[in-house]
Design a protein around this motif. Sequence first.
Motif: not given
Length: 332
Positions: A12-13, A33-34, A36-38, A40-41, A44
């Motif tokens: 997902r990330a 940034a990474t 934050e993406r992880v 969020a994943a 989710e």
Amino acid sequence: MRRPTLADVAVRAGVSAKTVSNVLLGRPNVSAATRERVRAAVAEVGYVVNPAGRGLASGRTGRIAVVVPNIYQPYFAELAERLILALAECDLSTTLRIAHDGDAERDAVLGVTTRDVDGVIICPHHFTGHVIEDRMPPRPVVQLGGAPSRLIDCVVMGEREGFEAVIRHLLASGRRRIALVMTGPEMIEPPGERFAGYVAALDAYGVPFDKALLAFGSDWDRRMSGYEAMVGLLRSGARFDAVACVNDATASGVLRALRSHGIRVPREVAVTGFDNTDEGEFTTPSLSSVSPEQGEMVAEAIRMLLERIDGHDGPAREVRTGARLVLRDSSA
């Protein structure tokens, strides 16, 4: 329904499973940034970290031992609760250990009874640094209260200044015959910072120390000890117009003894405690006390422990916290 896995988060990330693991373990060298993406994943897909697996990967358990001598004394019960809740805010679980004597406290510090934790916070009754000699604890340890040690980090309570402040309060109100309820074997001059504060305040007002005003109980954690000490002082015939107690527990017993002998507090005798436990608000009359600023003590202890867990290897540190006079009806 299948539980989401680390691999699901990675897909997902759009990163590798190793990167996801690094983010979850809080390791460096991952961009904001990474991260934050992880995160969020993770939200989710509904991924839940497995504490056992994370512990194997990181070498940590995510658990801290909180060691107290007992939990029937209000001060230690309240301090243990503060520590447990504050550690939980750091995503750390807690193992509560009762160390009822010096040997048990030493074993907790040296890891004999605390093998399954990342660190130890000990609130000692008997422990002093010399009992472990030069044996360094196998995991980070912070001492909360008591005499400082040259081997482990320590938060030192403002005992002397707090006790001096409460005695000055009694002297400023016109009291001059201030009894002191301590614990332990009877002696002319008990050791410790609280007694030192008592004497310093008397000296500041030009009031001579009178050993006839010392009353001793057998156990400073018991209300009954305060009761027994006060009954003994009353039977001695010594004159006094105030009683300063080593802590709130003994002060509760002192209040009971005075009431049972028909002595009015504070009109005839003022009474003070130390520790500012919740109990003091509900005694009759409510108890003047000294707050050693438990919240500040807990915050400093946890800060130093986490720094040690994260790799700080400097010499033992000593942090001194303040003390605040809390006035209520018993010394008005």
